[in-house]
Enzyme design. Structure first.
Site, mmCIF file in Angstrom:
data_model
loop_
_atom_site.group_PDB
_atom_site.id
_atom_site.type_symbol
_atom_site.label_atom_id
_atom_site.label_comp_id
_atom_site.label_asym_id
_atom_site.label_seq_id
_atom_site.Cartn_x
_atom_site.Cartn_y
_atom_site.Cartn_z
ATOM 1 N N GLY A 40 -4.325 -1.429 2.943
ATOM 2 C CA GLY A 40 -3.911 0.012 3.023
ATOM 3 C C GLY A 40 -2.175 -0.115 3.099
ATOM 4 O O GLY A 40 -1.605 -1.003 3.396
ATOM 5 N N GLN B 275 6.088 3.179 3.696
ATOM 6 C CA GLN B 275 6.440 2.084 4.056
ATOM 7 C C GLN B 275 7.118 1.172 2.984
ATOM 8 O O GLN B 275 7.712 0.101 2.885
ATOM 9 C CB GLN B 275 5.059 1.021 4.374
ATOM 10 C CG GLN B 275 4.523 1.341 5.565
ATOM 11 C CD GLN B 275 3.092 0.437 5.651
ATOM 12 O OE1 GLN B 275 2.258 0.886 5.137
ATOM 13 N NE2 GLN B 275 3.075 -0.730 6.278
ATOM 14 N N CYS C 252 0.021 -5.123 10.308
ATOM 15 C CA CYS C 252 0.777 -4.086 9.367
ATOM 16 C C CYS C 252 1.760 -4.541 8.387
ATOM 17 O O CYS C 252 2.257 -5.651 8.863
ATOM 18 C CB CYS C 252 1.509 -3.136 10.436
ATOM 19 S SG CYS C 252 2.428 -1.817 9.387
ATOM 20 N N LEU C 253 1.864 -4.470 7.209
ATOM 21 C CA LEU C 253 2.857 -4.971 6.267
ATOM 22 C C LEU C 253 4.051 -4.821 6.733
ATOM 23 O O LEU C 253 5.236 -5.547 6.237
ATOM 24 C CB LEU C 253 2.517 -4.632 4.982
ATOM 25 C CG LEU C 253 0.851 -4.846 4.451
ATOM 26 C CD1 LEU C 253 0.678 -4.304 3.096
ATOM 27 C CD2 LEU C 253 0.770 -6.287 4.361
ATOM 28 N N HIS D 117 -4.792 4.173 10.228
ATOM 29 C CA HIS D 117 -3.680 3.397 10.617
ATOM 30 C C HIS D 117 -2.843 3.923 9.563
ATOM 31 O O HIS D 117 -1.507 4.212 9.965
ATOM 32 C CB HIS D 117 -3.901 1.883 10.363
ATOM 33 C CG HIS D 117 -2.822 0.906 10.274
ATOM 34 N ND1 HIS D 117 -2.544 -0.270 11.178
ATOM 35 C CD2 HIS D 117 -1.691 0.803 9.521
ATOM 36 C CE1 HIS D 117 -1.543 -0.540 10.982
ATOM 37 N NE2 HIS D 117 -1.025 -0.181 9.781
ATOM 38 N N GLU D 118 -3.146 4.220 8.301
ATOM 39 C CA GLU D 118 -2.249 4.772 7.347
ATOM 40 C C GLU D 118 -1.733 6.013 7.680
ATOM 41 O O GLU D 118 -0.694 6.236 7.427
ATOM 42 C CB GLU D 118 -2.698 4.396 6.025
ATOM 43 C CG GLU D 118 -3.318 3.080 5.323
ATOM 44 C CD GLU D 118 -2.150 1.959 5.644
ATOM 45 O OE1 GLU D 118 -0.926 2.320 5.691
ATOM 46 O OE2 GLU D 118 -2.634 1.155 6.108
ATOM 47 N N HIS E 5 1.084 6.015 9.964
ATOM 48 C CA HIS E 5 2.344 5.716 9.393
ATOM 49 C C HIS E 5 2.802 7.181 8.952
ATOM 50 O O HIS E 5 4.258 7.472 9.227
ATOM 51 C CB HIS E 5 2.131 5.112 8.052
ATOM 52 C CG HIS E 5 2.200 3.742 8.281
ATOM 53 N ND1 HIS E 5 3.148 2.960 8.984
ATOM 54 C CD2 HIS E 5 1.273 2.570 8.261
ATOM 55 C CE1 HIS E 5 2.918 1.560 9.193
ATOM 56 N NE2 HIS E 5 1.793 1.443 8.638
#
Ligand code: CO
Length: 192
Positions: free
Chosen positions: A43, A48, A90-91, A132-133, A136
């Site tokens: 995701g 991000q 997380c990226l 999670h997204e 963000h």
């Protein structure tokens, strides 16, 4: 386009509603999927990649050509049910992992890139990625939702990210806060 890392201020920015989708936005979404696959994510939220917009992409399989590519625009999550603990990463904080407790099932409404309404009940891994997204977009990171003891365990790793970020700002690889903010406002005004 590149993935920004903690503690870049755009990760703490409250993303803005998207009022129109143009060809450029569609191209950016495509690029987000490619970046996500390249970095082995499942995701990726718009902020991000330094875009202050209420949009995130998901492919729970993590592989191009596999699973379903989902784009959520202006999402709203409700009807949380149950709870489940599972490890997240997380990226934007690569290499850091910790257990997060979240509702096991959620309902999400949103729009896709063609303006169709999405109305979906998700559970399991998909529910976790979506939450999670969605976090963000509100400027919330998974590290905000972990236990105090887990926070202590990753404190050193976060310090290293902060040092790296400060170095990038000092060398102007990353612009100063005022320049970052000015660009965010320009982008959000373009889409609403
Ligand atoms: Co993340």
């Amino acid at each position: 386009m590149e993935i920004i890392h903690y503690p870049h201020p755009t990760l703490r920015y409250q993303s803005k509603t998207i009022c129109r989708v143009d060809r450029e936005l569609k191209a950016m979404v495509r690029e987000m999927f490619e970046l996500m696959y390249d970095t082995r994510g499942i995701g990726l939220a718009a902020n991000q990649v330094d875009l202050p917009l209420q949009l995130f992409v998901v492919n729970a399989s993590g592989e191009p050509g596999n699973g379903e590519e989902l784009v959520f625009i202006n999402p709203v999550i409700d009807q949380p049910k149950g709870s489940e603990v599972s490890e997240e990463g997380c990226l934007s904080i690569p290499g850091v992992h910790a257990d997060v407790n979240r509702p096991a099932q959620i309902h999400i409404s949103a729009y896709d890139l063609e303006g169709n309404e999405i109305d979906m009940v998700a559970d399991g891994l998909l529910a976790r990625v979506i939450q999670h997204e969605y976090d963000h977009l509100q400027g919330v990171l998974f590290i905000d939702r972990i236990s105090e003891s887990a926070q202590k365990q990753i404190a050193g790793e976060l310090d290293a990210f902060e040092l790296e970020f400060n170095g990038h700002q000092a060398s102007q690889k990353i612009p100063d806060q005022a320049t970052i903010l000015k660009r965010l406002v320009e982008v959000e005004n373009r889409y609403c």
